[in-house]
Design an enzyme around this catalytic site. Sequence first.
Site, PDB file in Angstrom:
ATOM      1  N   ASP A  33       0.861  -1.196   0.000  1.00 42.62           N
ATOM      2  CA  ASP A  33       0.000   0.000   0.000  1.00 42.62           C
ATOM      3  C   ASP A  33       0.892   1.238   0.000  1.00 42.62           C
ATOM      4  OD1 ASP A  33      -1.964   2.119   0.893  1.00 42.62           O
ATOM      5  OD2 ASP A  33      -3.253   0.378   1.168  1.00 42.62           O
ATOM      6  N   ASP A  51       4.110   2.312  -4.409  1.00 35.54           N
ATOM      7  CA  ASP A  51       3.084   2.826  -5.311  1.00 35.54           C
ATOM      8  C   ASP A  51       2.814   1.822  -6.437  1.00 35.54           C
ATOM      9  OD1 ASP A  51       1.512   4.249  -7.081  1.00 35.54           O
ATOM     10  OD2 ASP A  51       2.584   6.139  -6.737  1.00 35.54           O
ATOM     11  N   SER A 119     -17.443  -2.373  -7.906  1.00 40.98           N
ATOM     12  CA  SER A 119     -18.363  -1.597  -7.068  1.00 40.98           C
ATOM     13  C   SER A 119     -19.775  -1.571  -7.630  1.00 40.98           C
ATOM     14  CB  SER A 119     -17.843  -0.160  -6.997  1.00 40.98           C
ATOM     15  OG  SER A 119     -18.820   0.686  -6.444  1.00 40.98           O
ATOM     16  N   TYR A 150     -15.683   7.290 -11.305  1.00 42.52           N
ATOM     17  CA  TYR A 150     -15.233   6.180 -10.451  1.00 42.52           C
ATOM     18  C   TYR A 150     -15.899   4.876 -10.917  1.00 42.52           C
ATOM     19  CZ  TYR A 150     -15.290   3.274  -6.179  1.00 42.52           C
ATOM     20  OH  TYR A 150     -15.192   2.239  -5.284  1.00 42.52           O
ATOM     21  N   GLN A 219     -33.033   9.546  -0.182  1.00 38.11           N
ATOM     22  CA  GLN A 219     -32.282   8.631  -1.053  1.00 38.11           C
ATOM     23  C   GLN A 219     -32.001   7.352  -0.264  1.00 38.11           C
ATOM     24  OE1 GLN A 219     -31.144  11.505   0.350  1.00 38.11           O
ATOM     25  NE2 GLN A 219     -28.942  11.786   0.072  1.00 38.11           N
ATOM     26  N   THR A 220     -31.990   6.221  -0.952  1.00 39.98           N
ATOM     27  CA  THR A 220     -31.841   4.926  -0.260  1.00 39.98           C
ATOM     28  C   THR A 220     -30.509   4.252  -0.605  1.00 39.98           C
ATOM     29  OG1 THR A 220     -33.037   3.857  -2.061  1.00 39.98           O
ATOM     30  CG2 THR A 220     -34.308   4.425  -0.078  1.00 39.98           C
ATOM     31  N   ARG A 284     -30.344   2.640  -4.155  1.00 36.83           N
ATOM     32  CA  ARG A 284     -29.442   1.521  -4.487  1.00 36.83           C
ATOM     33  C   ARG A 284     -29.526   0.471  -3.394  1.00 36.83           C
ATOM     34  NH1 ARG A 284     -23.703   3.406  -5.605  1.00 36.83           N
ATOM     35  NH2 ARG A 284     -24.471   3.595  -7.724  1.00 36.83           N
TER      36      ARG A 284
HETATM   37  P1  NAD Z   1      -9.534   2.319   1.187  1.00 41.38           P
HETATM   38  O1  NAD Z   1      -9.377   3.650   0.554  1.00 41.38           O
HETATM   39  O2  NAD Z   1      -9.601   2.235   2.671  1.00 41.38           O
HETATM   40  O3  NAD Z   1      -8.389   1.327   0.683  1.00 41.38           O
HETATM   41  C1  NAD Z   1      -7.771   1.452  -0.580  1.00 41.38           C
HETATM   42  C2  NAD Z   1      -6.272   1.458  -0.340  1.00 41.38           C
HETATM   43  O4  NAD Z   1      -5.608   1.560  -1.616  1.00 41.38           O
HETATM   44  C3  NAD Z   1      -5.792   2.668   0.490  1.00 41.38           C
HETATM   45  O5  NAD Z   1      -5.149   2.242   1.667  1.00 41.38           O
HETATM   46  C4  NAD Z   1      -4.842   3.398  -0.435  1.00 41.38           C
HETATM   47  O6  NAD Z   1      -3.723   3.968   0.220  1.00 41.38           O
HETATM   48  C5  NAD Z   1      -4.427   2.287  -1.376  1.00 41.38           C
HETATM   49  N1  NAD Z   1      -3.883   2.843  -2.623  1.00 41.38           N
HETATM   50  C6  NAD Z   1      -4.431   3.831  -3.377  1.00 41.38           C
HETATM   51  N2  NAD Z   1      -3.611   4.111  -4.406  1.00 41.38           N
HETATM   52  C7  NAD Z   1      -2.551   3.286  -4.295  1.00 41.38           C
HETATM   53  C8  NAD Z   1      -1.368   3.118  -5.049  1.00 41.38           C
HETATM   54  N3  NAD Z   1      -1.118   3.866  -6.134  1.00 41.38           N
HETATM   55  N4  NAD Z   1      -0.467   2.185  -4.659  1.00 41.38           N
HETATM   56  C9  NAD Z   1      -0.683   1.431  -3.536  1.00 41.38           C
HETATM   57  N5  NAD Z   1      -1.798   1.551  -2.784  1.00 41.38           N
HETATM   58  C10 NAD Z   1      -2.718   2.472  -3.158  1.00 41.38           C
HETATM   59  O7  NAD Z   1     -10.850   1.670   0.533  1.00 41.38           O
HETATM   60  P2  NAD Z   1     -11.669   0.387   0.945  1.00 41.38           P
HETATM   61  O8  NAD Z   1     -12.975   0.851   1.456  1.00 41.38           O
HETATM   62  O9  NAD Z   1     -10.846  -0.524   1.768  1.00 41.38           O
HETATM   63  O10 NAD Z   1     -11.935  -0.258  -0.494  1.00 41.38           O
HETATM   64  C11 NAD Z   1     -11.144  -1.318  -0.995  1.00 41.38           C
HETATM   65  C12 NAD Z   1     -11.553  -1.592  -2.433  1.00 41.38           C
HETATM   66  O11 NAD Z   1     -12.945  -1.925  -2.505  1.00 41.38           O
HETATM   67  C13 NAD Z   1     -11.349  -0.413  -3.375  1.00 41.38           C
HETATM   68  O12 NAD Z   1     -10.928  -0.901  -4.632  1.00 41.38           O
HETATM   69  C14 NAD Z   1     -12.725   0.180  -3.487  1.00 41.38           C
HETATM   70  O13 NAD Z   1     -12.905   0.910  -4.684  1.00 41.38           O
HETATM   71  C15 NAD Z   1     -13.590  -1.065  -3.445  1.00 41.38           C
HETATM   72  N6  NAD Z   1     -14.947  -0.759  -2.978  1.00 41.38           N
HETATM   73  C16 NAD Z   1     -15.136  -0.335  -1.700  1.00 41.38           C
HETATM   74  C17 NAD Z   1     -16.426  -0.028  -1.287  1.00 41.38           C
HETATM   75  C18 NAD Z   1     -16.688   0.459   0.104  1.00 41.38           C
HETATM   76  O14 NAD Z   1     -17.836   0.769   0.399  1.00 41.38           O
HETATM   77  N7  NAD Z   1     -15.689   0.530   0.973  1.00 41.38           N
HETATM   78  C19 NAD Z   1     -17.510  -0.169  -2.166  1.00 41.38           C
HETATM   79  C20 NAD Z   1     -17.257  -0.592  -3.453  1.00 41.38           C
HETATM   80  C21 NAD Z   1     -15.981  -0.909  -3.859  1.00 41.38           C
HETATM   81  N1  GDD Z   2     -20.573  10.549   2.747  1.00 43.19           N
HETATM   82  C1  GDD Z   2     -21.672  11.198   3.168  1.00 43.19           C
HETATM   83  N2  GDD Z   2     -21.545  12.113   4.177  1.00 43.19           N
HETATM   84  N3  GDD Z   2     -22.852  10.958   2.564  1.00 43.19           N
HETATM   85  C2  GDD Z   2     -23.931  11.632   3.017  1.00 43.19           C
HETATM   86  C3  GDD Z   2     -23.862  12.563   4.064  1.00 43.19           C
HETATM   87  C4  GDD Z   2     -22.611  12.824   4.670  1.00 43.19           C
HETATM   88  O1  GDD Z   2     -22.467  13.616   5.587  1.00 43.19           O
HETATM   89  N4  GDD Z   2     -25.110  13.061   4.257  1.00 43.19           N
HETATM   90  C5  GDD Z   2     -25.901  12.463   3.401  1.00 43.19           C
HETATM   91  N5  GDD Z   2     -25.209  11.606   2.623  1.00 43.19           N
HETATM   92  C6  GDD Z   2     -25.753  10.812   1.499  1.00 43.19           C
HETATM   93  C7  GDD Z   2     -25.036  11.073   0.185  1.00 43.19           C
HETATM   94  O2  GDD Z   2     -25.466  12.282  -0.390  1.00 43.19           O
HETATM   95  C8  GDD Z   2     -25.478   9.849  -0.617  1.00 43.19           C
HETATM   96  O3  GDD Z   2     -26.709  10.113  -1.247  1.00 43.19           O
HETATM   97  C9  GDD Z   2     -25.674   8.775   0.461  1.00 43.19           C
HETATM   98  O4  GDD Z   2     -25.628   9.440   1.734  1.00 43.19           O
HETATM   99  C10 GDD Z   2     -24.607   7.707   0.442  1.00 43.19           C
HETATM  100  O5  GDD Z   2     -23.350   8.340   0.407  1.00 43.19           O
HETATM  101  P1  GDD Z   2     -21.959   7.537   0.518  1.00 43.19           P
HETATM  102  O6  GDD Z   2     -22.082   6.468   1.521  1.00 43.19           O
HETATM  103  O7  GDD Z   2     -20.892   8.547   0.724  1.00 43.19           O
HETATM  104  O8  GDD Z   2     -21.719   6.967  -0.957  1.00 43.19           O
HETATM  105  P2  GDD Z   2     -22.564   6.116  -2.017  1.00 43.19           P
HETATM  106  O9  GDD Z   2     -23.427   5.069  -1.378  1.00 43.19           O
HETATM  107  O10 GDD Z   2     -23.289   7.047  -2.908  1.00 43.19           O
HETATM  108  O11 GDD Z   2     -21.381   5.407  -2.789  1.00 43.19           O
HETATM  109  C11 GDD Z   2     -20.484   4.603  -2.021  1.00 43.19           C
HETATM  110  O12 GDD Z   2     -20.748   3.253  -2.199  1.00 43.19           O
HETATM  111  C12 GDD Z   2     -20.298   2.700  -3.403  1.00 43.19           C
HETATM  112  C13 GDD Z   2     -20.681   1.234  -3.451  1.00 43.19           C
HETATM  113  O13 GDD Z   2     -22.011   1.036  -3.124  1.00 43.19           O
HETATM  114  C14 GDD Z   2     -19.063   5.030  -2.324  1.00 43.19           C
HETATM  115  O14 GDD Z   2     -18.213   4.630  -1.260  1.00 43.19           O
HETATM  116  C15 GDD Z   2     -18.515   4.406  -3.549  1.00 43.19           C
HETATM  117  O15 GDD Z   2     -17.100   4.638  -3.595  1.00 43.19           O
HETATM  118  C16 GDD Z   2     -18.797   2.911  -3.507  1.00 43.19           C
HETATM  119  O16 GDD Z   2     -18.295   2.294  -4.665  1.00 43.19           O
END
Ligand code: NAD
Ligand code: GDD
Length: 351
Positions: A33, A51, A119, A150, A219-220, A284
């Site tokens: 990482d 990286d 995702s 994204y 929103q859900t 969603r």
């Molecule tokens: P996170 O941001 O905590 O972890 C991602 C890690 O990737 C970070 O620690 C970051 O430093 C590392 N990284 C970024 N660029 C890098 C690089 N160039 N070289 C080496 N490391 C690098 O995110 P997470 O929540 O643990 O998500 C993990 C994976 O799951 C991601 O691919 C994310 O897109 C995917 N994902 C997560 C969610 C969620 O809700 N958490 C939803 C859908 C998809």
């Molecule tokens: N983050 C955040 N913070 N969201 C908020 C807030 C706040 O204070 N208040 C309201 N929301 C609403 C956002 O506007 C959005 O409609 C909803 O909560 C969910 O927001 P997030 O949890 O930030 O993201 P997401 O569900 O739209 O997308 C996430 O999930 C994807 C996978 O299901 C992201 O993390 C994506 O990166 C991921 O791939």
Amino acid sequence: MAKTALVCGAGGFIGGHLVKRLKADGFWVRGVDLKRNEFSSCPADDFVVGDLRDPLLVREVVDQAFDEVYQLAADMGGAGYIFTGENDAGLMHNSATINLNVVDECCRRQIGRVFYSSSACIYPAYNQEDPDNPVCSEASAYPAAPDSEYGWEKLFSERIYSAYRRNHGLQSFVARYHNIFGPEGTWTGGREKAPAAICRKVAQARSGGEIEIWGDGRQTRSFLYVDECVEGTLRLMRSGFPGPVNIGSDEMVSINQLVELVADIAGKRISVRHVPGPQGVRGRTSDNRLVQETLGWAPSRSLREGLERTYAWVEAQVRREAALDAWPVPVQPAPRPRAPVRELAQPGPEA
Ligand code: NAD
Ligand code: GDD
């Protein structure tokens, strides 16, 4: 002999939990990482700070025929990071470059099994306009129309992994994660997702106080606890099904309901002020029919149970920060035991 695994993104939220689980299962694990885990020490046998956009670094870390490679590294965040438009070029470039490097090197090294974390953001915006009836079945991904760059990068990278499977026999496995939450996830700073953000806002508010929520709160979404995400990931990786498959919860709630749940867990009366902010799709939730059919498994823990653990953890972070702010002298955290770190930000010439 112990099985071996490489976890890309091991310093992040899901990657950190995954390393702990693989170690508990008896694996020899290398993590890689840009940074180390912020909230606990990583039990990886070897941790490379480097990286993954650098192909030489990737060649160096994929230096053996690992039994399993998990590719979770990405430039990612919640709505406040991916829906503003300001980070689009960087996040597409960074994540696509990581994936192009990793998949190619895994193929060259003839890695046993390779997992890629896609995702729910790949699903078409046109199917997620009704908050009560979003469509997120795997087959509905095309015609493609993700609502964020994204999501487009995730879809592109899904296709890279499946192309390598078709053309080169790479054993790739793709999951579409749906909003994963839990302790040790990003909870502040701009990349946090709704569960952590709302836990933080409620923890910072007094009972009877008010918090700000983006949009009308109708929103859900559904949210999956991180332990179940790791369980689903391992089950997919060891199955005969390549995916893509949803790994998510089908317990859909509105953001207003999420606030009510967190406030109830906190034992506080909280009112909500709806303010403009990045919102993403209107509705969603995970469609779990395919995961159930193919893996004979689907997540089952309730949202409330996961939120209870997450709120307790976020509240502790809020208290800790408040205590540090109140303290006049900077406090040095106690040193933690760590796996050996190899600094490979400046890799040497190709072997
Ligand atoms: P996170 O941001 O905590 O972890 C991602 C890690 O990737 C970070 O620690 C970051 O430093 C590392 N990284 C970024 N660029 C890098 C690089 N160039 N070289 C080496 N490391 C690098 O995110 P997470 O929540 O643990 O998500 C993990 C994976 O799951 C991601 O691919 C994310 O897109 C995917 N994902 C997560 C969610 C969620 O809700 N958490 C939803 C859908 C998809
Ligand atoms: N983050 C955040 N913070 N969201 C908020 C807030 C706040 O204070 N208040 C309201 N929301 C609403 C956002 O506007 C959005 O409609 C909803 O909560 C969910 O927001 P997030 O949890 O930030 O993201 P997401 O569900 O739209 O997308 C996430 O999930 C994807 C996978 O299901 C992201 O993390 C994506 O990166 C991921 O791939």
